[in-house]
Design an enzyme around this catalytic site. Structure first.
Site, PDB file in Angstrom:
ATOM      1  N   ASP A 146      66.811 104.583 -19.154  1.00  0.00           N
ATOM      2  CA  ASP A 146      66.866 104.580 -17.689  1.00  0.00           C
ATOM      3  C   ASP A 146      65.412 104.495 -17.228  1.00  0.00           C
ATOM      4  O   ASP A 146      64.716 105.503 -17.190  1.00  0.00           O
ATOM      5  CB  ASP A 146      67.542 105.848 -17.169  1.00  0.00           C
ATOM      6  CG  ASP A 146      67.574 105.898 -15.645  1.00  0.00           C
ATOM      7  OD1 ASP A 146      67.785 104.841 -15.021  1.00  0.00           O
ATOM      8  OD2 ASP A 146      67.371 106.989 -15.085  1.00  0.00           O
ATOM      9  N   GLU A 162      69.070  99.711 -18.090  1.00  0.00           N
ATOM     10  CA  GLU A 162      69.617  99.438 -16.763  1.00  0.00           C
ATOM     11  C   GLU A 162      68.893  98.260 -16.126  1.00  0.00           C
ATOM     12  O   GLU A 162      67.678  98.147 -16.220  1.00  0.00           O
ATOM     13  CB  GLU A 162      69.472 100.681 -15.884  1.00  0.00           C
ATOM     14  CG  GLU A 162      70.209 100.582 -14.564  1.00  0.00           C
ATOM     15  CD  GLU A 162      70.162 101.898 -13.809  1.00  0.00           C
ATOM     16  OE1 GLU A 162      71.114 102.679 -13.943  1.00  0.00           O
ATOM     17  OE2 GLU A 162      69.177 102.127 -13.098  1.00  0.00           O
ATOM     18  N   ASP A 184      67.930 112.004 -15.518  1.00  0.00           N
ATOM     19  CA  ASP A 184      67.457 110.734 -16.075  1.00  0.00           C
ATOM     20  C   ASP A 184      67.920 110.540 -17.515  1.00  0.00           C
ATOM     21  O   ASP A 184      68.247 109.424 -17.921  1.00  0.00           O
ATOM     22  CB  ASP A 184      65.930 110.649 -15.969  1.00  0.00           C
ATOM     23  CG  ASP A 184      65.480 110.613 -14.519  1.00  0.00           C
ATOM     24  OD1 ASP A 184      65.775 109.611 -13.839  1.00  0.00           O
ATOM     25  OD2 ASP A 184      64.862 111.587 -14.056  1.00  0.00           O
TER      26      ASP A 184
END
Length: 173
Positions: free
Chosen positions: A8, A67, A139
């Protein structure tokens, strides 16, 4: 057996999560955050590079799932996010790891069942799916959710054979 590193990306906090997939079974291997406390962006990117390199060396993943960049209201934030993301991808590509990209909505849909899920819902489902004793930090939970999404997508692609899904390096096509 496949080990997936989920990332992430963020210029200040980059979450990571590692899971092992054996058929339909997922096993948690580790997670955490690379925190960059310096203000200078190039120095932060260097820390992200070093952190991702260290994680790959330690866990020896078979691929990296990350992502995709979303459209942010703040262009400067989007650019910094893109740079942090690029650093993680470069580390993986330099080590010949395949890279797979997933949209945030797809990750939430896969893990929670709703593309509009809240962070707390993602944390809860990651905890449940991986049988963790507590919710991971936000996160790290997002990174684990990205890894879980890759497991789900790749498992479905195997079930479907070559029925239209092409899991090649780069994006799911």
């Amino acid at each position: 057996m496949t080990v997936i590193l989920g990332i992430d990306p963020g210029s200040r906090i980059t979450g990571y999560g590692i899971v092992r997939q054996e058929g339909c079974k997922l096993t948690y291997l580790g997670s955490g955050c690379i925190r960059t406390k310096v203000d200078d962006l190039p120095a932060r990117l260097k820390l992200i590079y070093a952190g991702v390199s260290e994680i790959i060396t330690q866990f020896q993943p078979d691929c990296l799932a990350i992502e995709q960049v979303f459209m942010a209201k703040n262009a400067d934030s989007a650019l910094k996010l893109g740079q942090a993301r690029g650093v993680a991808i470069v580390v993986a590509m330099n080590l010949d790891l395949p890279v797979f990209e997933y949209a945030a909505r797809q990750v939430k849909q896969t893990v929670v069942g709703s593309g509009a899920a809240e962070k707390s819902q993602v944390q809860h489902m990651v905890r449940t799916l991986l049988k963790l004793p507590a919710n991971p930090q936000a996160d790290a939970a997002d990174a684990l959710a990205i890894a879980i999404t890759h497991c789900h997508v790749s498992q479905n692609a195997l079930r479907m054979g070559s029925g239209g899904l092409n899991l090649a390096r780069g994006r799911l096509r």
